[in-house]
Design an enzyme around this catalytic site. Structure first.
Site: not given
Lengths: 464, 500
Positions: B193, B269, B303, B400
């Site tokens: 996806k 991840e 990331c 973040e």
């Protein structure tokens, strides 16, 4: 001051006294739990004894890890193995008292196996290696396989000391600190081990043993643990869960050997093995001969006092599946009843005329109950064998080399045994496909689960 | 019939016409979603609709899984030996190379990153990754162990079967390559996806996958939303493994879904708040340039972004001056203009999130050295932003942000900075700048992160593993290490004479 449990053994196979501290072993000391509570430990053969314990959170000291070089970690692990060896009879007797397995099995399989696992991983402790990786000449790139830090271990009741060793072996070799929860049903050998941990020289807090309750069931437990991990800090999880392993017997087998291996497959440890070969597929040509020989062999297995010299099977805990097998229309070929009326003894049981949708064929019984199914072709055997949620092991018995290897490779299972069963090796990885688990224990493979890979990139000239 | 995306690129850096079907890719065909609905793809430079793509549902995931299982049992898995898998993957890489400019342009249009970065980093990196794993396909090896002489024991590293893969919007094509590479090399079939924000390059890849000659059903791509398609994949009873890259919040949901369904293996991840540590003796010019790359590359939507910049007191003021200057020189604007460094953020949702972090920084009393506001009034452009005068309790220091917002923190000594750097739930990456060998290596080793960079940042290679400690993830991608995520180890014990 926490209490202890002393037991006097006076049996045909073992005489001696054993004292087991019964507090929580945290940071090198035995302590009372924060909320006073106890777990009753039942001797499945005889009566109840009381043991202290309840789960609390604990903080493990980090006087281990990379501060203690691998060689030193290995030496301490080996010392622990030596100490268990010096007390092997006593450990065996405690395991029998607590689990109900026979003294012979404990003394010849469980305890030596536990010692061997610790020695095996002691040898790995100074051989944890990363890689250097070629990228380009302006960079040095390498990986470190670092300890993770504090790892949790939750073990079952079927092989208490053995399971403990399989967990602490690789965890400690890789430099982690461990908080381990033995099964609330069988904590005695774990507790007896604690003073030896101190004697072996593990710094305080490196291994902590905390008794408490877990959830019931094995795959169910696995789910709860993974869910809890997802809701807290996304800790990495590995599982060894259940199985409904097929044993496949072709026409051309050595019948005498086959019967012995198949029997070992399902009746070892009273069938309380995740790898139990509980679905036995027999090719039509040899079916009748096999069933007759297998039945005779099963009837010869002595059920009784685990401390008696000739007992094969001790007491245990489950009967409901046998009832469902009868209700679903399978034929009880032998057994199918309780043995005696004290303790949890069950007769070795063989069901025939089984259909694949029966509970006794689909679900893990974890007892001395075999379901025998006739098959005609190799394709049929493979299809039926693979028709399960679990994918733990396969026993494949025949002499044709092509067929042996081909069938072993076709079955979706983590371990395939050819012409043997329940024949685990320390250096060979063990674990499940699909809902039998995640990850591999034993062998070099186990170390992966106890290390954190860090990649280090050193720029030695790339300017931007 | 699914729609066709027809577009003409008339930009300063790239001109061409493209046209391709934007259906779901199941069993080698482009099809409508089961509910016949579509998802609009938005141009982040102006908020307008570029095109729409078919939307998948859980029914479509079922169809994809079925196709993937069939392919695994017949035309892929161990039925296609490693060398054969290698050839197909190499063909795919060659086709990606042939269409590299188009892929880069689609990526820039969809995601907003600049065409230059898309071409030189994303697309180049993706081709490299597929080629790298093509090389592994015939080198998946097990082990033979010595036990006793009456036994032969060995392991097979078999493909798992059908694996689910869910990828993010920040490096759409690159993340697809990181997932497809090891999974295909090891013989698995795939249900993937893409992000609902950035499906175009994933769909274009499906056309290349057909062209390369992969059997139908080997790779299936189902566009859709996380709580429908993503959830269907992570809960699917016939998918034995799921790999996810994205936020920590969604990572938890995936693991929970895996636990509640069939205990499928999970690799994740996730996010990061990576420290970039600059000691007094660093090469200051390089430290500045790498720091810019660390936090502003890809608009901070990385990331492993070096978003907490720790600068030792001796060099702090000089560094900050130069870092601010360099940041001021970065051009923000049209992704297709030749000298643009930074385009828009990927979506309105992300834009709002980042702006709200910036506001929280200001409200908490941090100082805006540069930036701190929107650029222009159309699209999702944010000025590269540097905060100073922060303290560890601030959201902009802890959480973040995933945007072009860095915080600069002064530190005293190694002990102090290692403690501060490690004071986070994340552990994805870290960087150290110093010319002192011992300090470089010791600091890198002490930082709790899956990647430690010395005198560089955001510098990745297909052959070096990448992944997080702590809540930054589970497992490692890239390198040989990724193969472990896509194999099921079977031990075979052959009795050669042990009689009972």
């Amino acid at each position: 001051m926490s209490s202890s449990f002393t037991h006097q053994f006076d049996t045909p196979t073992y005489k001696g006294t054993s004292t087991v501290p019964t507090g929580l072993f945290i940071n090198g000391k035995f302590v009372e739990p924060v909320e006073k509570g106890t777990i009753d430990v039942l001797n499945p053969a005889l009566t109840a004894e009381a043991v202290n314990g309840k789960v609390i959170t604990s903080v493990a000291a980090e006087r281990w890890g990379l501060k203690v070089p691998g060689t030193q970690r290995g030496r301490i692990l080996n010392k622990l193995a030596d100490l268990i060896q010096a007390n092997a009879d006593e450990f065996s007797a405690l395991e029998v008292l607590n689990v109900g397995k026979t003294f012979n099995a404990a003394r010849n399989a469980d305890i030596p196996g536990s010692i061997a696992v610790l020695r095996y991983y002691a040898g790995w402790a100074d051989k944890i290696q990363g890689k250097t990786i070629e990228t380009n000449e302006k960079k040095l790139a390498y990986t470190r396989h670092e300890p993770i830090g504090v790892v949790g271990a939750i073990i079952p009741w079927n092989y208490p000391l053995m399971m403990l060793s399989c967990k602490i072996g690789p965890a400690l070799a890789a430099g982690n600190v461990v908080i381990l929860k033995p099964s609330e049903l069988t904590p005695l050998t774990a507790l007896r081990l604690c003073p030896l941990l101190v004697e072996a020289g593990f710094p305080d807090g490196v291994i902590n043993i905390v008794n408490g309750y877990a959830f019931t069931g094995s795959t169910l437990t696995g789910r709860k643990i993974m869910e809890a991990a997802s809701k807290t800090n996304l800790k990495d999880v590995i599982f060894e869960l259940g199985g409904k392993s097929p044993s496949i017997i072709f026409d051309d087998v050595d019948l005498e050997q086959t019967v012995k291996w198949v029997s070992r497959g399902i009746f070892t440890n009273q069938g309380q093995v995740c790898t139990a070969g509980s679905r036995i597929f027999v090719q039509a040509g040899i079916y009748d001969k096999f069933l007759k020989a297998f039945t005779e062999h099963a009837l010869s297995l002595k059920v009784g006092d685990p401390f008696a010299r000739d007992t094969y099977q001790g007491p245990q805990r489950i009967m409901g599946y046998i009832k469902s097998g009868k209700e679903d229309g399978a034929t009880v070929h032998i057994g199918g009843e309780r043995h005696g009326n004290e303790g949890y003894f069950i007769q070795p049981t063989i069901f025939t005329e089984c259909k694949s949708n029966m509970k006794i064929v689909q679900e893990e019984i974890f007892g001395p109950v075999a379901a025998v199914v006739k098959f005609t072709t190799e394709e049929e055997a493979i299809e039926q064998a693979n028709n399960t949620l679990y994918w733990s092991c396969l026993l494949c018995l025949h002499q044709d080399i092509d067929r042996a290897i081909r069938v072993a490779h076709s079955i979706e299972a983590g371990t395939a045994w050819i012409n043997c069963h329940n024949s685990t090796e320390l250096s060979v990885p063990f674990g499940g496909f699909k809902q039998s688990g995640i990850g591999r224990e034993l062998g070099e493979y186990a170390l992966e689960h106890y290390t954190n890979v860090k990649a280090v990139h050193v720029n030695i000239g790339h300017r931007i | 019939m699914p729609s066709t995306f027809a577009h003409e690129f008339k930009t300063p850096t790239f001109q061409t016409k493209v046209a391709f079907s934007t259906g779901l890719f199941i069993n080698g065909q482009f099809v409508d979603g089961s509910d016949n609905t579509t998802i609009d793809v938005i141009n982040p430079t102006n908020g307008k609709v570029i095109t729409s793509v078919s939307e998948g549902t859980s029914k479509d995931v079922d169809l994809a899984v079925e196709a993937a299982h069939k392919a695994f049992d017949t035309t892929w898995g161990l039925h296609a030996p490693g060398a054969q898998r290698s050839i197909l993957m190499a063909k795919l890489a060659a086709l990606m190379e042939k269409n590299a400019d188009e892929l880069a342009a689609l990526e820039a249009l969809d995601n907003g990153k600049t065409f230059k970065w898309a071409r030189n980093a994303d697309v180049a990196g993706s081709i490299d990754c597929i080629r790298y794993y093509a090389g592994w396909a015939d080198k998946v090896t097990g082990q033979v162990q010595e036990t006793t002489e009456d036994k032969l024991t060995y392991t097979r590293h078999e493909p798992i079967g059908v694996v689910g893969q869910i990828i993010p919007w920040n490096f759409p094509l690159l993340m697809m390559a990181w997932k497809l590479g090891p999974a295909l090399a090891c013989g698995n079939t795939i249900v993937l996806k893409p992000s609902e924000f950035t499906p175009l390059t994933a769909i274009r890849m499906c056309h290349l996958i057909n062209e390369a000659g992969f059997p139908p059903g080997v790779v299936n791509v189902v566009s859709g939303y996380g709580n429908t398609v993503g959830n269907a994949i992570s809960s699917h009873m016939k998918i034995e493994k799921v790999a996810f890259t994205g936020s920590t919040l969604v990572g938890r949901k995936i693991m929970e879904a895996a636990a509640k369904s069939n205990l499928k293996n999970v690799t994740l991840e996730l996010g990061g708040k990576s420290p970039n540590i600059i000691f007094d003796d660093a090469d200051i010019e390089q430290a500045v340039n790498w720091a810019v790359h660390g936090i502003f590359w890809n608009h901070g939507q990385t990331c492993c972004a070096g978003s907490r910049i720790f600068v030792q007191e001796g060099i702090h003021d000089e560094f900050l001056k130069r870092f601010t200057e360099k940041t001021r020189s970065l051009k923000v604007g049209d992704p297709f203009a030749p000298d643009t460094f930074q385009g828009p953020q990927v979506s309105e949702i992300q834009f709002n999130r980042i702006m709200s972090y910036i506001e929280s920084g200001k409200a908490a009393g941090a100082k805006v050295e540069i930036g701190g506001e929107r650029l222009g009034s159309e699209g999702y452009f944010i000025k590269p932003t540097i905060f100073t005068n922060v303290d560890p309790s601030m959201k902009i220091v802890q959480e973040e942000i995933f945007g072009p917002v860095g915080v600069v923190i002064k530190f005293k000594d190694e002990e102090d900075v290692v403690r501060q750097a490690n004071d986070t739930v994340y552990g994805l990456a870290a960087a150290v700048f110093t010319q002192n060998l011992n300090r470089a290596i010791n600091t890198a080793h002490r930082l709790k992160a899956g990647t430690a960079w010395i005198n560089c940042v955001n510098s990745l290679h297909s052959n070096v593993p990448f992944g997080g400690f702590k809540q930054s993830g589970i497992g490692r991608e890239l390198g040989e290490y990724a193969l472990a995520n896509y194999t099921a180890v079977k031990s075979v014990h052959v009795n050669l004479g042990h009689r009972m």
